[in-house]
Scaffold this motif. Structure first.
Motif, PDB file in Angstrom:
ATOM      1  N   ALA A  12     -12.868  15.802  -5.067  1.00  0.00           N
ATOM      2  CA  ALA A  12     -12.530  15.566  -3.682  1.00  0.00           C
ATOM      3  C   ALA A  12     -10.902  15.778  -3.801  1.00  0.00           C
ATOM      4  O   ALA A  12     -10.253  15.933  -4.793  1.00  0.00           O
ATOM      5  CB  ALA A  12     -12.558  14.241  -3.383  1.00  0.00           C
ATOM      6  N   ASN A  15      -6.464  14.155   1.201  1.00  0.00           N
ATOM      7  CA  ASN A  15      -6.736  13.348   1.942  1.00  0.00           C
ATOM      8  C   ASN A  15      -5.475  13.214   2.911  1.00  0.00           C
ATOM      9  O   ASN A  15      -5.573  12.616   4.142  1.00  0.00           O
ATOM     10  CB  ASN A  15      -6.856  11.697   1.291  1.00  0.00           C
ATOM     11  N   ARG A  28      -9.360   7.135   8.182  1.00  0.00           N
ATOM     12  CA  ARG A  28      -9.718   8.173   7.206  1.00  0.00           C
ATOM     13  C   ARG A  28      -9.738   7.440   5.690  1.00  0.00           C
ATOM     14  O   ARG A  28     -10.694   7.651   4.825  1.00  0.00           O
ATOM     15  CB  ARG A  28      -8.987   9.335   7.172  1.00  0.00           C
ATOM     16  N   LYS A  31     -12.925   5.596   5.324  1.00  0.00           N
ATOM     17  CA  LYS A  31     -14.086   6.301   5.076  1.00  0.00           C
ATOM     18  C   LYS A  31     -14.151   6.951   3.606  1.00  0.00           C
ATOM     19  O   LYS A  31     -15.186   7.009   2.914  1.00  0.00           O
ATOM     20  CB  LYS A  31     -13.799   7.580   5.944  1.00  0.00           C
ATOM     21  N   PHE A  32     -12.893   7.276   3.162  1.00  0.00           N
ATOM     22  CA  PHE A  32     -12.832   7.780   1.648  1.00  0.00           C
ATOM     23  C   PHE A  32     -13.158   6.540   0.748  1.00  0.00           C
ATOM     24  O   PHE A  32     -13.928   6.735  -0.237  1.00  0.00           O
ATOM     25  CB  PHE A  32     -11.422   8.369   1.410  1.00  0.00           C
ATOM     26  N   TRP A  35     -16.945   6.288   0.374  1.00  0.00           N
ATOM     27  CA  TRP A  35     -17.470   7.395  -0.363  1.00  0.00           C
ATOM     28  C   TRP A  35     -17.211   7.139  -1.833  1.00  0.00           C
ATOM     29  O   TRP A  35     -18.118   7.106  -2.720  1.00  0.00           O
ATOM     30  CB  TRP A  35     -16.781   8.555   0.035  1.00  0.00           C
ATOM     31  N   ASP A 230     -10.943  19.214   2.787  1.00  0.00           N
ATOM     32  CA  ASP A 230     -10.109  18.133   3.009  1.00  0.00           C
ATOM     33  C   ASP A 230     -11.082  16.965   3.462  1.00  0.00           C
ATOM     34  O   ASP A 230     -12.024  17.004   3.844  1.00  0.00           O
ATOM     35  CB  ASP A 230      -8.931  18.390   3.850  1.00  0.00           C
ATOM     36  N   TRP A 231     -10.207  15.863   3.697  1.00  0.00           N
ATOM     37  CA  TRP A 231     -10.624  14.611   4.218  1.00  0.00           C
ATOM     38  C   TRP A 231      -9.768  14.221   5.496  1.00  0.00           C
ATOM     39  O   TRP A 231      -9.707  13.170   5.785  1.00  0.00           O
ATOM     40  CB  TRP A 231     -10.707  13.369   3.292  1.00  0.00           C
ATOM     41  N   TYR A 235     -14.108  16.557   5.604  1.00  0.00           N
ATOM     42  CA  TYR A 235     -14.806  15.522   4.755  1.00  0.00           C
ATOM     43  C   TYR A 235     -15.675  16.053   3.803  1.00  0.00           C
ATOM     44  O   TYR A 235     -16.920  15.596   3.626  1.00  0.00           O
ATOM     45  CB  TYR A 235     -15.430  14.263   5.684  1.00  0.00           C
ATOM     46  N   TYR A 237     -16.728  17.395  -0.472  1.00  0.00           N
ATOM     47  CA  TYR A 237     -16.399  17.210  -1.597  1.00  0.00           C
ATOM     48  C   TYR A 237     -17.503  18.151  -2.441  1.00  0.00           C
ATOM     49  O   TYR A 237     -18.459  18.693  -1.893  1.00  0.00           O
ATOM     50  CB  TYR A 237     -16.605  15.596  -1.752  1.00  0.00           C
ATOM     51  N   LYS A 249     -20.771  17.939   2.270  1.00  0.00           N
ATOM     52  CA  LYS A 249     -20.233  17.099   3.461  1.00  0.00           C
ATOM     53  C   LYS A 249     -20.469  15.612   3.640  1.00  0.00           C
ATOM     54  O   LYS A 249     -21.699  15.233   3.486  1.00  0.00           O
ATOM     55  CB  LYS A 249     -20.325  17.677   4.788  1.00  0.00           C
ATOM     56  N   TYR A 250     -19.665  14.709   3.433  1.00  0.00           N
ATOM     57  CA  TYR A 250     -19.852  13.334   3.441  1.00  0.00           C
ATOM     58  C   TYR A 250     -20.376  12.815   5.030  1.00  0.00           C
ATOM     59  O   TYR A 250     -19.551  13.060   5.867  1.00  0.00           O
ATOM     60  CB  TYR A 250     -18.426  12.437   2.988  1.00  0.00           C
TER      61      TYR A 250
END
Length: 253
Positions: A12, A15, A28, A31-32, A35, A230-231, A235, A237, A249-250
């Motif tokens: 990843a 961010n 964000r 969310k990360f 993940w 990106d995040w 989003y 990875y 995509k997450y």
């Protein structure tokens, strides 16, 4: 590294936590962290390819305020024996031991080669590589100069961090950020960089961040370029399951 049965490698990047403000980036970050909590269940290793923070500078006894949940989750993951590798980006060039000492995370300042299940990877953030981008390349030399870093360290952190955060957002030459629209293979500097590398040595997968644009490009019959996106907007990875690499995509469950 040979991957154990059922284990995967995760990648990843970008961010930019703290941008445009700490408050606005907080969802964000949550969310990360979620993940990270999910992928640790089957991760053999996690690669973070830079610009985790929109600005990061390590004074001798001070690091930027915030990002506690992210740092805590990374510590939890490494404490559990899952290796995490970090590659500095153009927004967090100034790492100097904190990740290694506090989180047990090795930090790389240049692209590195890895082999997983006999599959070769060249991994890095991607800033300043390939042809062009001469303005940023000159600026990067200034930023990484030991004398320039010494002078900046004498600024009080309240002033230094505030100034750097402002410039990170406002000055695109300083930040090194590029147009986030696809420029075509002939104009994507990282694609050209990968193709030049292939002239002298085979690599199965080139994995970079920096561009904020998810990309999977076949360079030849046996080599591929992946940009992680990106995040902030995408989003996205990448995951390597021991046989193939996929960009995903997450989506929160």
């Amino acid at each position: 590294m040979n991957l154990p049965e059922g284990k995967k490698i995760y990648f990843a990047s970008d961010n930019h936590l703290g941008a445009p403000t700490t408050e606005k980036s907080f969802p964000r970050e949550q969310k990360f962290v979620k993940w990270l909590d999910e992928v640790k269940e089957d991760a053999a290793a996690i690669f973070l390819l830079g610009d985790l923070f929109d600005f990061w500078f390590e004074y001798k006894t001070v690091v930027p305020k915030g990002f506690t949940r992210t740092l805590g989750k990374l510590a939890e993951i490494t404490d559990a024996g899952i290796p995490v590798y970090y590659f500095v980006g153009n927004h967090d060039l100034w790492m100097n031991g904190y990740f290694e000492e506090e989180l047990n995370i090795p930090v790389f300042h240049k692209p590195q080669e890895f082999t997983f299940n006999n599959t070769t990877f060249l991994i890095g953030h991607g800033d300043g590589l390939g042809p062009g981008d001469k303005g940023y390349k000159r600026m990067k030399k200034v930023f990484t100069n030991p004398v320039a870093k010494w002078f900046f360290r004498w600024l009080h952190p309240d002033l230094g961090v505030k100034l750097a955060q402002y410039l990170s957002v406002k000055n695109k030459l300083i930040s090194g950020d590029e147009d986030v629209t696809f420029l075509g293979e002939d104009n994507e500097w990282l694609v050209q960089y990968c193709k030049r590398k292939l002239e002298t040595k085979h690599t199965d997968y080139f994995v970079f961040g920096h561009r904020h644009l998810p990309m999977e490009i076949k360079l030849n019959d046996n080599s591929n370029y992946t940009n992680l996106g990106d995040w902030i907007v995408h989003y996205t990875y990448a995951v390597f399951d021991g046989e193939e690499m996929k960009l995903e995509k997450y989506k929160e469950e």
